[in-house]
Design a protein around this motif. Sequence first.
Motif, PDB file in Angstrom:
ATOM      1  N   UNK A 165     112.553   1.056  40.007  1.00  0.00           N
ATOM      2  CA  UNK A 165     113.501   1.054  38.897  1.00  0.00           C
ATOM      3  C   UNK A 165     113.272  -0.139  37.989  1.00  0.00           C
ATOM      4  N   UNK A 166     113.013  -1.284  38.596  1.00  0.00           N
ATOM      5  CA  UNK A 166     112.729  -2.499  37.832  1.00  0.00           C
ATOM      6  C   UNK A 166     111.472  -2.329  36.983  1.00  0.00           C
ATOM      7  N   UNK A 167     110.431  -1.766  37.582  1.00  0.00           N
ATOM      8  CA  UNK A 167     109.173  -1.574  36.852  1.00  0.00           C
ATOM      9  C   UNK A 167     109.361  -0.624  35.670  1.00  0.00           C
ATOM     10  N   UNK A 168     110.158   0.413  35.852  1.00  0.00           N
ATOM     11  CA  UNK A 168     110.402   1.357  34.758  1.00  0.00           C
ATOM     12  C   UNK A 168     111.170   0.681  33.627  1.00  0.00           C
ATOM     13  N   UNK A 169     112.183  -0.111  33.983  1.00  0.00           N
ATOM     14  CA  UNK A 169     112.944  -0.819  32.963  1.00  0.00           C
ATOM     15  C   UNK A 169     112.054  -1.775  32.186  1.00  0.00           C
ATOM     16  N   UNK A 170     111.204  -2.474  32.905  1.00  0.00           N
ATOM     17  CA  UNK A 170     110.287  -3.422  32.275  1.00  0.00           C
ATOM     18  C   UNK A 170     109.376  -2.709  31.275  1.00  0.00           C
ATOM     19  N   UNK A 171     108.852  -1.558  31.666  1.00  0.00           N
ATOM     20  CA  UNK A 171     107.952  -0.810  30.787  1.00  0.00           C
ATOM     21  C   UNK A 171     108.674  -0.336  29.528  1.00  0.00           C
ATOM     22  N   UNK A 172     109.900   0.146  29.667  1.00  0.00           N
ATOM     23  CA  UNK A 172     110.662   0.611  28.507  1.00  0.00           C
ATOM     24  C   UNK A 172     110.961  -0.535  27.543  1.00  0.00           C
TER      25      UNK A 172
ATOM     26  N   UNK B   5     109.545  -1.076  23.638  1.00  0.00           N
ATOM     27  CA  UNK B   5     110.463  -1.226  22.506  1.00  0.00           C
ATOM     28  C   UNK B   5     110.201  -2.505  21.716  1.00  0.00           C
ATOM     29  N   UNK B   6     109.298  -3.354  22.192  1.00  0.00           N
ATOM     30  CA  UNK B   6     108.978  -4.579  21.481  1.00  0.00           C
ATOM     31  C   UNK B   6     109.786  -5.781  21.899  1.00  0.00           C
ATOM     32  N   UNK B   7     110.512  -5.678  23.012  1.00  0.00           N
ATOM     33  CA  UNK B   7     111.312  -6.807  23.478  1.00  0.00           C
ATOM     34  C   UNK B   7     110.441  -7.792  24.248  1.00  0.00           C
ATOM     35  N   UNK B   8     110.772  -9.069  24.146  1.00  0.00           N
ATOM     36  CA  UNK B   8     110.174 -10.044  25.032  1.00  0.00           C
ATOM     37  C   UNK B   8     110.810  -9.900  26.398  1.00  0.00           C
ATOM     38  N   UNK B   9     110.032  -9.895  27.459  1.00  0.00           N
ATOM     39  CA  UNK B   9     110.578  -9.565  28.769  1.00  0.00           C
ATOM     40  C   UNK B   9     110.261 -10.641  29.798  1.00  0.00           C
ATOM     41  N   UNK B  10     111.110 -10.690  30.803  1.00  0.00           N
ATOM     42  CA  UNK B  10     110.874 -11.520  31.984  1.00  0.00           C
ATOM     43  C   UNK B  10     111.242 -10.686  33.200  1.00  0.00           C
ATOM     44  N   UNK B  11     110.342 -10.608  34.160  1.00  0.00           N
ATOM     45  CA  UNK B  11     110.567  -9.819  35.365  1.00  0.00           C
ATOM     46  C   UNK B  11     110.902 -10.726  36.548  1.00  0.00           C
ATOM     47  N   UNK B  12     111.350 -10.092  37.643  1.00  0.00           N
ATOM     48  CA  UNK B  12     111.638 -10.781  38.907  1.00  0.00           C
ATOM     49  C   UNK B  12     112.614 -11.936  38.718  1.00  0.00           C
TER      50      UNK B  12
END
Length: 414
Positions: free
Chosen positions: A40-47, A51-58
């Motif tokens: 679920x986390x990986x899918x959210x990260x990909x979306x 969309x062009x958002x800057x992201x941070x995982x984990x």
Amino acid sequence: MTTTTAPDLATLSDDRAEHARELYRSLHAAPELSGRERETSARALAHLRAAGAGVRARVGGHGVVGVLRNGEGPVVAVRAELDALAVLESTGLPYASSRRTTLGGRQVGVSHACGHDVHVAALLTAVEHLAAARDAWAGTLVAILEPDEESGRGAAAMLADGLARTVPRPDVLLAQHVSPDPLGAVTIGAGAVLSSSVALALTLHGTGGHVAFADDGVDTVAVLLDVLAAAGDLAREAGAELTVSAVHGGASHNTLPHVVRADLVLRGADAHVLGVVADEVGVLARHLADRAGCPRPAEVERVASFGDVRNEPRAAQRVHRALVGRRVPTYVLTRPSPASDDVGALARGLRCPLVYWFLGVSDPALVAEAALDPRASAAPALPGNHAPDFAPHPDAVVHATRALLVAAGAWLAR
């Protein structure tokens, strides 16, 4: 000279609405327990990246944070929860979860019986819509996808992992939760909206033995019943409520269990009072176990704790006005829900106002059928959160996305 009309901040195209439904169905079919939300986390990260958002995982485990910037303006944070429940789904939906896993040494079903799949799909769809409608708003959107919410540890873990230092300080934090109310109806209030709670794990040790000779040893079930009766009285005297959510022990009809475990939940309006009551339950359990001759002291462990959740009145009024202005069916919350959530801790950690509302997701046909039931003396009995047959209408995600966009637009819309 030609003019163009700015995209509507809160109106989804048919294609995007269907995309939201598809995303919801796929998330619903693939739930993951608290702390295990890898897919679920990986899918959210990909979306968010798409969309062009800057992201941070984990962040705090499997948490994900996205920041979508669109010039100068307010900062609005929106939050959804990634985790599911150990509930075997019985909805019969074509996209129902068939997942099983091991929890505490037992095989359990896994499903989104709480509706977090609606929350995640709506948040991601809202981000995608805002990314495609930049002419309609200005400012920054912070998307927070929280892991481990059902345990009460998610918000604290994200904050401990530097969430507040990672994102710009929000002007408001928005969050919603599905409820078994009519589809699309929003219920919102100022002040307290959810209750505090403390979850306890109680373990009692006996001697085991033959059921025909219970007096020769220590019957842990009898001790458990004494503890629950006394703890229930103690909770009521403090203005709290005690619920037993699970009992484990025993293996056959003719043997006494030598160990019994019970999962308890204390609920009330005051987190401090609940903490005191939880301590007193521990003292009480140890006293009764010792009096009954248990060979080992009773063990009482706090396994989860949820604090107060309160809406900031002016911010809540601002969202209420925006919803009414967009003709969203909107009702005033007259008393706090007895349910709990750790979103209050998230708002306090981010040092921003919170606005939290409930969104009805029940099928209109079921609502009408329940209302006509002559056996229904009060509110219609509809499948509710955490039940194995809880099944939000497929259009619930469209209503949830729109509610999120309308609320965010109260700050971001040009």
